[in-house]
Design an enzyme around this catalytic site. Structure first.
Site, PDB file in Angstrom:
ATOM      1  N   SER A   9       0.860  -1.188   0.000  1.00 34.40           N
ATOM      2  CA  SER A   9       0.000   0.000   0.000  1.00 34.40           C
ATOM      3  C   SER A   9       0.891   1.231   0.000  1.00 34.40           C
ATOM      4  O   SER A   9       1.594   1.493   0.980  1.00 34.40           O
ATOM      5  CB  SER A   9      -0.892   0.005   1.240  1.00 34.40           C
ATOM      6  OG  SER A   9      -1.374   1.323   1.446  1.00 34.40           O
ATOM      7  N   HIS A  34      -0.944  -1.435  -4.474  1.00 31.60           N
ATOM      8  CA  HIS A  34      -2.229  -1.153  -3.824  1.00 31.60           C
ATOM      9  C   HIS A  34      -2.348   0.345  -3.584  1.00 31.60           C
ATOM     10  O   HIS A  34      -1.513   0.949  -2.909  1.00 31.60           O
ATOM     11  CB  HIS A  34      -2.318  -1.914  -2.496  1.00 31.60           C
ATOM     12  CG  HIS A  34      -3.639  -1.811  -1.807  1.00 31.60           C
ATOM     13  ND1 HIS A  34      -4.728  -2.590  -2.139  1.00 31.60           N
ATOM     14  CD2 HIS A  34      -4.061  -1.010  -0.796  1.00 31.60           C
ATOM     15  CE1 HIS A  34      -5.751  -2.286  -1.362  1.00 31.60           C
ATOM     16  NE2 HIS A  34      -5.372  -1.316  -0.533  1.00 31.60           N
ATOM     17  N   ASP A  36      -4.663   3.322  -2.168  1.00 28.20           N
ATOM     18  CA  ASP A  36      -5.779   3.635  -1.279  1.00 28.20           C
ATOM     19  C   ASP A  36      -6.333   5.012  -1.603  1.00 28.20           C
ATOM     20  O   ASP A  36      -5.667   6.022  -1.399  1.00 28.20           O
ATOM     21  CB  ASP A  36      -5.310   3.590   0.177  1.00 28.20           C
ATOM     22  CG  ASP A  36      -5.078   2.157   0.636  1.00 28.20           C
ATOM     23  OD1 ASP A  36      -6.007   1.343   0.496  1.00 28.20           O
ATOM     24  OD2 ASP A  36      -3.979   1.861   1.125  1.00 28.20           O
ATOM     25  N   MET A  38      -9.061   7.801  -0.829  1.00 31.16           N
ATOM     26  CA  MET A  38      -9.949   8.231   0.265  1.00 31.16           C
ATOM     27  C   MET A  38     -10.463   9.644   0.001  1.00 31.16           C
ATOM     28  O   MET A  38      -9.715  10.483  -0.509  1.00 31.16           O
ATOM     29  CB  MET A  38      -9.183   8.208   1.587  1.00 31.16           C
ATOM     30  CG  MET A  38      -8.519   6.879   1.887  1.00 31.16           C
ATOM     31  SD  MET A  38      -7.789   6.874   3.528  1.00 31.16           S
ATOM     32  CE  MET A  38      -6.914   5.291   3.496  1.00 31.16           C
ATOM     33  N   HIS A  67      -8.119   0.626  -4.371  1.00 32.24           N
ATOM     34  CA  HIS A  67      -9.084   0.405  -3.288  1.00 32.24           C
ATOM     35  C   HIS A  67      -9.807   1.733  -3.062  1.00 32.24           C
ATOM     36  O   HIS A  67      -9.241   2.654  -2.486  1.00 32.24           O
ATOM     37  CB  HIS A  67      -8.300  -0.065  -2.048  1.00 32.24           C
ATOM     38  CG  HIS A  67      -9.117  -0.190  -0.810  1.00 32.24           C
ATOM     39  ND1 HIS A  67      -8.542  -0.358   0.436  1.00 32.24           N
ATOM     40  CD2 HIS A  67     -10.462  -0.178  -0.612  1.00 32.24           C
ATOM     41  CE1 HIS A  67      -9.499  -0.435   1.347  1.00 32.24           C
ATOM     42  NE2 HIS A  67     -10.664  -0.317   0.741  1.00 32.24           N
ATOM     43  N   MET A  69     -12.214   4.135  -1.403  1.00 32.17           N
ATOM     44  CA  MET A  69     -12.966   4.432  -0.171  1.00 32.17           C
ATOM     45  C   MET A  69     -13.610   5.794  -0.383  1.00 32.17           C
ATOM     46  O   MET A  69     -13.267   6.789   0.260  1.00 32.17           O
ATOM     47  CB  MET A  69     -12.000   4.442   1.025  1.00 32.17           C
ATOM     48  CG  MET A  69     -11.506   3.039   1.383  1.00 32.17           C
ATOM     49  SD  MET A  69      -9.991   3.036   2.378  1.00 32.17           S
ATOM     50  CE  MET A  69      -8.760   3.021   1.080  1.00 32.17           C
ATOM     51  N   MET A 138     -11.180  -6.334   5.159  1.00 36.07           N
ATOM     52  CA  MET A 138     -10.490  -5.294   5.922  1.00 36.07           C
ATOM     53  C   MET A 138     -10.211  -5.814   7.331  1.00 36.07           C
ATOM     54  O   MET A 138     -11.136  -6.181   8.058  1.00 36.07           O
ATOM     55  CB  MET A 138     -11.353  -4.028   6.021  1.00 36.07           C
ATOM     56  CG  MET A 138     -11.516  -3.240   4.742  1.00 36.07           C
ATOM     57  SD  MET A 138      -9.979  -2.735   3.936  1.00 36.07           S
ATOM     58  CE  MET A 138      -9.234  -1.681   5.181  1.00 36.07           C
ATOM     59  N   GLY A 143      -9.262   3.949   6.548  1.00 40.90           N
ATOM     60  CA  GLY A 143      -9.019   5.380   6.744  1.00 40.90           C
ATOM     61  C   GLY A 143      -7.553   5.720   6.973  1.00 40.90           C
ATOM     62  O   GLY A 143      -7.100   6.763   6.544  1.00 40.90           O
ATOM     63  N   PHE A 144      -6.833   4.812   7.627  1.00 40.01           N
ATOM     64  CA  PHE A 144      -5.446   5.124   7.974  1.00 40.01           C
ATOM     65  C   PHE A 144      -4.569   3.884   7.898  1.00 40.01           C
ATOM     66  O   PHE A 144      -5.035   2.776   8.174  1.00 40.01           O
ATOM     67  CB  PHE A 144      -5.378   5.685   9.406  1.00 40.01           C
ATOM     68  CG  PHE A 144      -6.231   6.896   9.589  1.00 40.01           C
ATOM     69  CD1 PHE A 144      -5.786   8.153   9.196  1.00 40.01           C
ATOM     70  CD2 PHE A 144      -7.517   6.775  10.110  1.00 40.01           C
ATOM     71  CE1 PHE A 144      -6.595   9.271   9.333  1.00 40.01           C
ATOM     72  CE2 PHE A 144      -8.340   7.892  10.251  1.00 40.01           C
ATOM     73  CZ  PHE A 144      -7.872   9.139   9.862  1.00 40.01           C
ATOM     74  N   GLY A 145      -3.308   4.112   7.565  1.00 40.00           N
ATOM     75  CA  GLY A 145      -2.318   3.048   7.670  1.00 40.00           C
ATOM     76  C   GLY A 145      -1.846   2.944   9.108  1.00 40.00           C
ATOM     77  O   GLY A 145      -2.188   3.779   9.951  1.00 40.00           O
ATOM     78  N   ASP A 176      -6.361  -6.703   4.164  1.00 41.23           N
ATOM     79  CA  ASP A 176      -5.795  -5.351   4.183  1.00 41.23           C
ATOM     80  C   ASP A 176      -5.940  -4.725   5.562  1.00 41.23           C
ATOM     81  O   ASP A 176      -7.057  -4.582   6.058  1.00 41.23           O
ATOM     82  CB  ASP A 176      -6.541  -4.505   3.134  1.00 41.23           C
ATOM     83  CG  ASP A 176      -6.004  -3.086   2.994  1.00 41.23           C
ATOM     84  OD1 ASP A 176      -4.966  -2.762   3.600  1.00 41.23           O
ATOM     85  OD2 ASP A 176      -6.645  -2.308   2.262  1.00 41.23           O
TER      86      ASP A 176
END
Ligand code: DX5
Ligand code: ZN
Length: 219
Positions: A9, A34, A36, A38, A67, A69, A138, A143-145, A176
């Site tokens: 990610s 990957h 992300d 958002m 991905h 979101m 998930m 929302g956050f790593g 993930d």
């Protein structure tokens, strides 16, 4: 046991050098990139849009695993596909019509994924099984790593594995969130075939990426 696909990610990478980071994970043996996405609305954070995905496309031949979101999601699918997304995964809650969204992703020529949040029931899959190329479990709230792996999701991986096998689905089963050297093998034993990892891949600087990926693969 077959080694899982590793999907770093890039949320955990150096955002000021994204192109270099994508090249570095490619050389280090990553299988997918990957990404992300958002929107500050579906999840409480804002990250990457289609223009950034497009700018990264020339830096690697690896599949881009986007991905999403974001909500609503349908109006952005074409932009991400045109930017170079190969797999596009969506949350059922991003709605409003999951089945329509999955069909549309495939129509655009991408592989379609469904993402299950920690509290999202697996039953939703039963009605879209033929329309998914990937199921993403998930193991953190999105929302956050850098969050901790939620152990209850191992049971969800097993449950989804059984459902995929029962229907003869060849869909990728991806996990993930908080995936690391300590829990990667348990995810694979539960039936996962692909692991997303941010922190666990990008820790230790570029020289460590290849070893980090090998460790997650169990090699
Ligand atoms: C969370 C994202 C994950 C996350 C993974 O919303 O979907 O991809 O960045 O990062 P780590 O591996 O650090 O939990
Ligand atoms: Zn993700």
């Amino acid at each position: 046991m077959t080694a899982p696909l590793i999907c770093p990610s890039i949320l955990a990478s150096d955002f000021s050098r994204l192109g270099e980071e994508v090249r570095a994970i490619t050389e280090a043996g990553a299988d997918f990139v990957h990404i992300d996405v958002m929107d500050g609305h579906f999840v409480p954070n804002i990250t990457i849009g289609p223009d950034v995905v497009k700018a990264l496309r020339p830096h690697t031949n690896l599949p881009f695993d986007c991905h999403l979101m974001i909500s609503p999601v349908d109006s952005f699918l074409e932009a991400f596909r045109n930017a170079g997304a190969d797999l596009i995964s969506v949350h059922p809650e991003a709605g409003p019509h999951l089945h329509r969204t999955l069909k549309y992703i495939r129509q655009l020529g991408a592989k379609a994924g469904v993402v299950l949040n920690p509290a999202t029931p697996v039953e939703i899959l039963d009605w879209v099984m033929e329309d998914v190329d990937l199921v993403l479990i998930m193991s953190v709230n999105p929302g956050f790593g850098g969050q901790s792996f939620i152990e209850s999701q191992l049971r969800k991986i097993e449950t989804v594995r059984a459902r995929l096998d029962a229907t003869g689905s060849a869909a990728i089963l991806q996990v993930d969130g908080g995936v690391n050297a300590q829990n990667a093998a348990s995810c694979v034993a539960a039936g996962a075939t692909a692991l997303v990892a941010g922190t666990a891949v990008f820790k230790g600087g570029r020289d460590a990426y290849a070893d980090n990926i090998k460790t997650l693969k169990g090699l």
